[in-house]
Design a protein around this motif. Structure first.
Motif, PDB file in Angstrom:
ATOM      1  N   GLN A 257      36.292  27.990  59.251  1.00 28.44           N
ATOM      2  CA  GLN A 257      37.431  28.864  59.003  1.00 28.44           C
ATOM      3  C   GLN A 257      37.416  30.070  59.938  1.00 28.44           C
ATOM      4  OE1 GLN A 257      38.351  29.629  54.815  1.00 28.44           O
ATOM      5  NE2 GLN A 257      39.522  27.746  55.035  1.00 28.44           N
ATOM      6  N   TYR A 262      40.965  30.385  60.287  1.00 32.55           N
ATOM      7  CA  TYR A 262      41.213  29.996  58.902  1.00 32.55           C
ATOM      8  C   TYR A 262      42.181  28.816  58.769  1.00 32.55           C
ATOM      9  CZ  TYR A 262      38.526  34.120  58.022  1.00 32.55           C
ATOM     10  OH  TYR A 262      37.515  35.035  58.017  1.00 32.55           O
ATOM     11  N   THR A 273      47.309  31.412  57.208  1.00 32.47           N
ATOM     12  CA  THR A 273      46.010  31.785  57.771  1.00 32.47           C
ATOM     13  C   THR A 273      45.308  32.835  56.930  1.00 32.47           C
ATOM     14  OG1 THR A 273      47.053  33.447  59.177  1.00 32.47           O
ATOM     15  CG2 THR A 273      46.739  31.252  60.104  1.00 32.47           C
ATOM     16  N   SER A 275      42.706  34.621  54.925  1.00 30.56           N
ATOM     17  CA  SER A 275      41.269  34.404  55.067  1.00 30.56           C
ATOM     18  C   SER A 275      40.502  34.444  53.760  1.00 30.56           C
ATOM     19  CB  SER A 275      40.683  35.466  56.005  1.00 30.56           C
ATOM     20  OG  SER A 275      40.838  36.758  55.451  1.00 30.56           O
TER      21      SER A 275
END
Length: 462
Positions: A257, A262, A273, A275
């Motif tokens: 990731q 990610y 995306t 995280s």
């Protein structure tokens, strides 16, 4: 909404007796829904919910099928996720789902293993530690449901799984067949369907690096780091260090990731995306990783719905409020959650074990085994699935591999939505444009697939 809330309870035993280890069940006034608790062991109760299809046809020559849906996790709720977010009659807004599998079969959802969703144990030491223990509990559940209902005994049962549920499915099928042979379970196993299933963890982690590099989500340097960690996991599995492998799997996901900005493990082309909070992972990294994963799991499913809304908290509130009031049998001290960290923690020693041998056993017994995979899935990537299939010792494997694929279409359109091929009792479906949650991403082709798998009298002629 009114039809959803209108019901008439037929309580078999008082709610207060649940903690005493006795069965309890209820149903709607029209008889199209039943639900209840089955005591699978002392102080261990499993919750189930059965929907009977309005299209059900009583035909001795072509019996009406029942689909048992097994969710993954381990510890994710099938009663909530599979039911309201994937294939059940209503979505999370309690609106009718046009693509529900209830059109072609009855649907049986369970919160499995015990400790998941509305299922519970009165002592955490009673949580299952491996797939075989989960299969034994599920077999007792089936004995409880089918023994008291002779009409259900006439219907073939199709065990359909998603993600980690695939490991539950193959171990359950073997356990059920053994009970059927012993005369303690009265039903017919129609087949097993493994959707994006975690059958061989080793093959999946080894597939991540090459797949992501081919998709430009990792470069050569990233790939070498990821592949080195995957090889470490492979060795840990070979050495029988399964808990170590589970922790290493978590570390590998975090590295991927971070180095891919990610990537979404449930759909590697997703633009989300976010995280999460991986930087705060400490000694409880496996538990936290699963919590973050489940948040992404739920968020992804919500984002794919045709209707808006539905935060994680709202979904939890739905189950703890509206659904609890409808069911009326959930003990007050049992609070619903989508993912049980306790269940995952209890099973972490079994998490990285493969179940290829069990698939081989089912094929050798003549059980129909269907494998289907979403093209865009990463966590259970098609590349990994094809790798473990090649490890099968089944005598028909070479002939299966030599077969040509057949394109799949929906309606009048002639754009392929997938491919399939079969040999004897092994069937494989490649579903294009779908991620980990195939019924959500490609509902049309998935419903068509389930019609073929179950040989349902409802839509087979369409």
């Amino acid at each position: 909404m009114e039809n959803f809330l209108l019901f008439s309870l037929s309580i078999l035993l008082l709610n207060s007796l649940l903690h005493g280890g006795l069965a309890i069940a209820a149903k709607t006034k029209d008889g199209l829904e039943e639900w209840g608790y089955a005591p699978v062991r002392p102080k261990a109760q499993m919750f189930w919910w059965l929907y009977k299809s309005p299209n059900r046809v009583e035909n001795p020559s072509k019996p009406w099928p029942i689909i048992l849906w097994l969710q993954g996790g381990p510890g994710a709720s099938g009663v909530e996720l599979g039911n309201f977010k994937e294939v059940g009659p209503l979505d999370s807004n309690l609106k009718p789902r046009n693509s529900t599998w209830l059109q072609v079969a009855d649907l049986l959802f369970v919160d499995n293993p015990v400790g998941t969703g509305f299922s519970f144990v009165e002592d955490t030491n009673l949580l299952v530690k491996n797939d075989e223990e989960a299969a034994a509990d599920l077999t007792r559940l089936l004995q409880n449901i089918f023994t008291r209902n002779k009409n259900l005994q006439k219907s073939p049962l199709y065990i359909v799984a998603e993600s980690y549920g695939g490991k539950f499915a193959v171990t359950l099928a073997l356990s059920a067949l053994k009970a059927i042979e012993a005369g303690t379970l009265k039903l017919k196993v129609g087949g097993v369907a493994l959707g994006d299933s975690w059958i061989s963890p080793e093959d999946f982690v080894l597939s991540w690096g090459p797949l992501l590099k081919d998709m430009s989500l990792l470069d050569k340097k990233d790939f070498e780091i990821v592949d080195s960690m995957a090889q470490k996991i492979k060795q840990q599995i070979r050495d029988g260090l399964y808990i170590n492998a589970t922790y290493s799997w978590t570390e590998l996901e975090e590295v991927i990731q971070q180095r891919s900005n990610y990537v979404d493990f449930y759909n590697f082309l997703s633009k989300d995306t976010e995280s999460g909070s991986s930087s705060s992972v400490t000694a409880s990294r496996v538990q936290l990783s699963k919590k973050i994963a489940l948040q992404k799991y739920s968020k992804y499913l919500i984002s794919q719905r045709s209707t808006p809304g539905g935060s994680d908290d709202e979904q939890r509130d739905l189950m703890n409020d509206i659904i609890r009031k409808k069911l009326k049998i959930i003990p007050d001290d049992i609070k619903f959650d989508q993912q049980s960290d306790y269940v995952f923690q209890a099973m972490q020693g079994d998490f990285m074990k493969a179940r290829i041998k069990e698939v081989d056993e089912l094929l050798a017994k003549g059980v129909n085994v269907t494998i289907y995979n979403g093209q865009l899935d990463l966590i259970c990537a098609t590349k990994g699935t094809e790798a473990w299939i090649e490890k099968l010792k089944w005598e028909g494997l070479q002939n299966f591999q030599s077969k040509d694929r057949i394109p799949l279409f929906c309606g009048k359109e002639r754009v392929a939505r997938g491919f399939t091929k079969s040999y004897k009792n092994l069937h494989f479906y490649w579903i294009l444009g779908a991620g980990h949650f195939v019924p959500v991403d490609e509902p049309c082709i998935t419903l068509k697939m389930m019609t073929a798998i179950t040989q349902s009298p409802a839509l087979l002629s369409n």
